[in-house]
Each structure stands twice: as C-alpha cells, then as structure tokens.
Design a protein around this motif. Structure first.
Motif, PDB file in Angstrom:
ATOM      1  N   GLN A  80       0.810  -1.210   0.000  1.00  0.00           N
ATOM      2  CA  GLN A  80       0.000   0.000   0.000  1.00  0.00           C
ATOM      3  C   GLN A  80       0.848   1.266   0.000  1.00  0.00           C
ATOM      4  O   GLN A  80       0.487   2.261  -0.631  1.00  0.00           O
ATOM      5  CB  GLN A  80      -0.929  -0.002   1.225  1.00  0.00           C
ATOM      6  CG  GLN A  80      -2.033  -1.052   1.153  1.00  0.00           C
ATOM      7  CD  GLN A  80      -2.804  -1.163   2.456  1.00  0.00           C
ATOM      8  OE1 GLN A  80      -2.255  -0.975   3.537  1.00  0.00           O
ATOM      9  NE2 GLN A  80      -4.092  -1.469   2.360  1.00  0.00           N
ATOM     10  N   PRO A  83       4.128   0.871  -3.684  1.00  0.00           N
ATOM     11  CA  PRO A  83       3.760  -0.087  -4.738  1.00  0.00           C
ATOM     12  C   PRO A  83       4.805  -0.225  -5.840  1.00  0.00           C
ATOM     13  O   PRO A  83       4.837  -1.240  -6.538  1.00  0.00           O
ATOM     14  CB  PRO A  83       2.452   0.497  -5.294  1.00  0.00           C
ATOM     15  CG  PRO A  83       2.534   1.960  -4.989  1.00  0.00           C
ATOM     16  CD  PRO A  83       3.244   2.049  -3.671  1.00  0.00           C
ATOM     17  N   LYS A  87       5.382  -4.991  -5.676  1.00  0.00           N
ATOM     18  CA  LYS A  87       4.394  -5.031  -6.752  1.00  0.00           C
ATOM     19  C   LYS A  87       3.281  -6.053  -6.536  1.00  0.00           C
ATOM     20  O   LYS A  87       2.254  -6.002  -7.211  1.00  0.00           O
ATOM     21  CB  LYS A  87       5.094  -5.303  -8.085  1.00  0.00           C
ATOM     22  CG  LYS A  87       6.124  -4.230  -8.456  1.00  0.00           C
ATOM     23  CD  LYS A  87       6.749  -4.518  -9.792  1.00  0.00           C
ATOM     24  CE  LYS A  87       7.833  -3.502 -10.131  1.00  0.00           C
ATOM     25  NZ  LYS A  87       7.303  -2.121 -10.220  1.00  0.00           N
ATOM     26  N   ASN A 272      -6.274   1.707   3.090  1.00  0.00           N
ATOM     27  CA  ASN A 272      -5.183   2.314   2.332  1.00  0.00           C
ATOM     28  C   ASN A 272      -4.823   3.689   2.883  1.00  0.00           C
ATOM     29  O   ASN A 272      -3.641   4.042   2.999  1.00  0.00           O
ATOM     30  CB  ASN A 272      -5.577   2.440   0.855  1.00  0.00           C
ATOM     31  CG  ASN A 272      -5.197   1.211   0.043  1.00  0.00           C
ATOM     32  OD1 ASN A 272      -4.133   0.632   0.236  1.00  0.00           O
ATOM     33  ND2 ASN A 272      -6.075   0.793  -0.855  1.00  0.00           N
ATOM     34  N   LYS A 276      -1.131   4.747   4.509  1.00  0.00           N
ATOM     35  CA  LYS A 276      -0.367   5.844   3.906  1.00  0.00           C
ATOM     36  C   LYS A 276      -0.138   6.984   4.895  1.00  0.00           C
ATOM     37  O   LYS A 276       0.956   7.557   4.960  1.00  0.00           O
ATOM     38  CB  LYS A 276      -1.107   6.365   2.673  1.00  0.00           C
ATOM     39  CG  LYS A 276      -0.926   5.528   1.425  1.00  0.00           C
ATOM     40  CD  LYS A 276       0.438   5.798   0.789  1.00  0.00           C
ATOM     41  CE  LYS A 276       0.534   5.226  -0.598  1.00  0.00           C
ATOM     42  NZ  LYS A 276       1.845   5.529  -1.229  1.00  0.00           N
ATOM     43  N   MET A 292      -2.757   8.724  -4.863  1.00  0.00           N
ATOM     44  CA  MET A 292      -3.088   7.359  -5.268  1.00  0.00           C
ATOM     45  C   MET A 292      -4.096   7.304  -6.410  1.00  0.00           C
ATOM     46  O   MET A 292      -4.010   6.441  -7.287  1.00  0.00           O
ATOM     47  CB  MET A 292      -3.671   6.576  -4.072  1.00  0.00           C
ATOM     48  CG  MET A 292      -2.694   6.275  -2.972  1.00  0.00           C
ATOM     49  SD  MET A 292      -3.447   5.237  -1.674  1.00  0.00           S
ATOM     50  CE  MET A 292      -3.684   3.687  -2.556  1.00  0.00           C
ATOM     51  N   TYR A 295      -9.147   4.782  -8.052  1.00  0.00           N
ATOM     52  CA  TYR A 295      -9.117   3.358  -8.410  1.00  0.00           C
ATOM     53  C   TYR A 295      -8.131   2.600  -7.518  1.00  0.00           C
ATOM     54  O   TYR A 295      -8.461   1.545  -6.964  1.00  0.00           O
ATOM     55  CB  TYR A 295      -8.746   3.177  -9.876  1.00  0.00           C
ATOM     56  CG  TYR A 295      -8.675   1.721 -10.304  1.00  0.00           C
ATOM     57  CD1 TYR A 295      -9.847   1.009 -10.567  1.00  0.00           C
ATOM     58  CD2 TYR A 295      -7.454   1.058 -10.424  1.00  0.00           C
ATOM     59  CE1 TYR A 295      -9.805  -0.325 -10.946  1.00  0.00           C
ATOM     60  CE2 TYR A 295      -7.393  -0.278 -10.792  1.00  0.00           C
ATOM     61  CZ  TYR A 295      -8.571  -0.964 -11.060  1.00  0.00           C
ATOM     62  OH  TYR A 295      -8.518  -2.287 -11.425  1.00  0.00           O
ATOM     63  N   ALA A 296      -6.920   3.145  -7.393  1.00  0.00           N
ATOM     64  CA  ALA A 296      -5.914   2.491  -6.548  1.00  0.00           C
ATOM     65  C   ALA A 296      -6.341   2.483  -5.088  1.00  0.00           C
ATOM     66  O   ALA A 296      -6.054   1.537  -4.354  1.00  0.00           O
ATOM     67  CB  ALA A 296      -4.565   3.196  -6.698  1.00  0.00           C
ATOM     68  N   THR A 299      -8.578  -0.522  -4.778  1.00  0.00           N
ATOM     69  CA  THR A 299      -8.139  -1.844  -5.248  1.00  0.00           C
ATOM     70  C   THR A 299      -6.738  -2.265  -4.818  1.00  0.00           C
ATOM     71  O   THR A 299      -6.455  -3.458  -4.782  1.00  0.00           O
ATOM     72  CB  THR A 299      -8.191  -1.892  -6.789  1.00  0.00           C
ATOM     73  OG1 THR A 299      -7.305  -0.896  -7.341  1.00  0.00           O
ATOM     74  CG2 THR A 299      -9.606  -1.644  -7.293  1.00  0.00           C
ATOM     75  N   ARG A 300      -5.849  -1.335  -4.505  1.00  0.00           N
ATOM     76  CA  ARG A 300      -4.466  -1.709  -4.205  1.00  0.00           C
ATOM     77  C   ARG A 300      -4.402  -2.560  -2.934  1.00  0.00           C
ATOM     78  O   ARG A 300      -4.804  -2.132  -1.869  1.00  0.00           O
ATOM     79  CB  ARG A 300      -3.580  -0.468  -4.045  1.00  0.00           C
ATOM     80  CG  ARG A 300      -2.098  -0.801  -3.824  1.00  0.00           C
ATOM     81  CD  ARG A 300      -1.262   0.457  -3.714  1.00  0.00           C
ATOM     82  NE  ARG A 300      -1.278   1.210  -4.961  1.00  0.00           N
ATOM     83  CZ  ARG A 300      -0.848   2.483  -5.070  1.00  0.00           C
ATOM     84  NH1 ARG A 300      -0.418   3.118  -3.995  1.00  0.00           N
ATOM     85  NH2 ARG A 300      -0.886   3.085  -6.242  1.00  0.00           N
TER      86      ARG A 300
END
Length: 341
Positions: A80, A83, A87, A272, A276, A292, A295-296, A299-300
């Motif tokens: 998170q 990335p 990965k 997330n 962070k 971020m 979307y990230a 979903t991340r």
C-alpha cells in the motif's frame, strides 16, 4: 481496595471464566472439542459479568488472530505504501525476506497484539452491551421488524470507542512496518514517534481509522448475525437447539468467513488511507487520495486483504464463540436479545 477492582477480581475468579480460559489454553478438557456448559451457577445473561466475559473473549480472539497474520499485514502495508517496490504478494514476501530476513515479516507484532487486544475488548464487550441496550430502547415490536438496525447500531457504537484504544498502537505498528530502520517495536517506536511528531501523531489517523473500522465492524456483526440465521434456516439440517456445540461453532466460523469477505471490500479504501497516513510524515487524507487516485484507493492490496480479513474474521468468531461456550454461554447469533419488559 476500590469497588471497581473488587468486581474485576470477582469476575476473574469466577469458575466459569476460569473454565473458559483453561479450555482455550488446552487444559483438562483437551479431549473435548468444546466442554459442556455448566447446568447451574453459570454467568447470568446481560449481567456485568457477562459483558466482562465477552470482553475477555474479544481480547483472546482479536489479539491472537491479528498477531498470527502479522506477516500478511507487513506485506500488505508495504504494498500500500510503496507499490513501485512491492508489486504483489509473492514479490512482497520475497523482497522482505531478502532484505530483512524472517524477522522482518514479524515487525510490529507487539503493537499489533496490544492494540488489537484492546480493540477486541471494546468491540465485543460493548457490542453485546449496546445490542441489548438498543433492543430494550426499541421495544419488542420494533426489534422484530428492524433487528438488522439493532446489529448495525450496536456494532458502530462499540467500534467508535474501540478505535480510540487501537489508534496509538496502530500508528506505531505501521511506522515500524513501513519505515526501514525506524524502530524495532513498541518500546522504542512509540517514544520515538512522539518525540519526532508530537503526541497527537498517535491519533493522527483516528478519523480514517473510524472510516475503515466502523463500516468494517458494522458489516462484521450485521452480516455475521444474518448469515448465522440463514445458515440455520437453509443449510443446517436441524434447528440450532439440536446442534452440538461443535456444530454450532462450525456455523460461527463459516458465517464469520463470509462476513469477513464483505468486511474487506467495504473497509479497504480507508485501510489504504490509514497505512499511507502513518507511513508518510505530514500527509493529509486529501494528499493521499490525490497521490493514489480513486481506483488504486479501492483496489491496491485488496486481494491479499480479502484473504487476510476473511480468514481473520472467521477465526475471530470461532475463537470468540468457543470462549463463550467454554464459559457456559450460548454462541452468538440467531436472534436479537429480548427487550426488557
């Protein structure tokens, strides 16, 4: 000795509570899946001792399970927060093992144990209290029509206070896990964090934590209670009262796992944000979202979190209900408490 201490000692010395702890630790009843509930002299439902026993069950279930999945949590937090380097799940494990060795996968285990034990006590103990309180306030007719609202309101109220207990430990945990060389653990990490950023940093992510944990807990308890009812209605071939304790605990685990999948999806964006915020000094929630992207944010790290939270939630409900059964109490679910007349 004051009255509060006396009550705590009385509850701790109660044979039903001792029986629960001994059973979970593998005491004299190790040959049984779940020991039989005491026929007489047990804990009275919705008494102070009942709520204290539920809080103890929450400590055991949440503290133990979150600590057990520390390696998954370490990898998730690093995915998170960095990335570009971490990965995916497999590469995250490989990089951490290569750079930090096996010990690196257990960084932050003590603040995890302390934080989630404290959170578990408030989460489960207060949920049982608020569920009963709101049922009494609503009355029998409204409870019958809107039982899910009772579950949701009770769990949200409990989690509000539970996160206050968790927040300081969560801040230290994420800093230890995601800032290389920052600290070894809780004893040096918390003083260093306060020295560098002030005491307020321990509650810096409280609002995002509420944003993550309150929806998570509402789903955890609301979905669980309803899934338990559905399983007994459609999947289990006999009424709950005719099921053995082992069968009831199997239902608890299954319902907990199903609820956990929903929990992970609902609470992931805020998770997330929390990771962070605690990893990046001086950042705000707006900064993180801009960095971020939406979307990230949603979903991340989600795949790993679904695996982690599904398993975690299933185990927590299994352990919690095992503790209750060992103390002579019924498993959770199937109906709202009967409102007081």
């Amino acid at each position: 000795m004051n009255a509060g201490n006396q009550r705590q000692e009385d509850a701790a010395s109660n044979p039903s509570v001792k029986h629960a702890v001994a059973a979970l630790m593998g005491g004299n009843n190790s040959s049984k899946v779940v020991p039989a509930a005491p026929a007489e002299g047990g804990i009275k439902m919705y008494s102070q001792e009942y709520y204290m026993t539920c809080a103890l069950g929450g400590i055991v279930s949440c503290g133990a399970t979150h600590t057990a999945v520390t390696p998954l949590d370490v990898v998730k937090c690093n995915i998170q927060t960095d990335p570009a380097k971490y990965k995916g799940i497999s590469s995250g494990f490989s990089i951490l093992l290569k750079e930090q060795g096996p010990a690196g996968l257990f960084r932050g285990w003590l603040p995890t144990l302390m934080g989630y034990s404290a959170q578990g006590a408030f989460k489960f103990g207060l949920y049982e209290y608020f569920k009963k309180t709101y049922a009494d306030m609503a009355g029998e007719e409204l409870v019958a029509k809107y039982q899910t609202l009772i579950f949701l309101a009770g769990s949200a109220s409990a989690e509000f206070f539970a996160d206050m207990a968790l927040s300081p430990f969560e801040a230290v945990k994420v800093a230890v896990q995601t800032r290389p060389g920052f600290a070894k653990g809780l004893s040096d990490g918390m003083p260093k964090l306060i020295q560098q950023e002030g005491a307020g940093v321990l509650f810096k992510s409280l609002v995002p934590l509420w944003g993550r944990q309150i929806p998570y807990t509402m789903m955890k308890f609301g979905a669980f209670e309803n899934v338990v009812q559905l399983l007994y209605k459609y999947a289990v071939p006999k009424p709950r009262e005719e099921c053995s304790k082992a069968e009831q605990l199997t239902v608890s685990f299954a319902a907990g796992y199903i609820a956990g999948v929903f929990c992970a999806v609902v609470s992931h964006p805020a998770d997330n944000l929390v990771s962070k915020l605690n990893a990046q000094k001086g950042s705000t929630a707006g900064d993180i979202i801009k960095q971020m992207g939406w979307y990230a944010l949603f979903t991340r790290g989600l795949g790993l979190r679904i695996i982690m939270i599904g398993t975690l939630t299933g185990l927590q409900w299994g352990i919690y209900d095992s503790f209750k059964v060992a103390a002579g109490l019924p498993t959770t679910g199937a109906k709202v408490p009967t409102p007081a007349k």
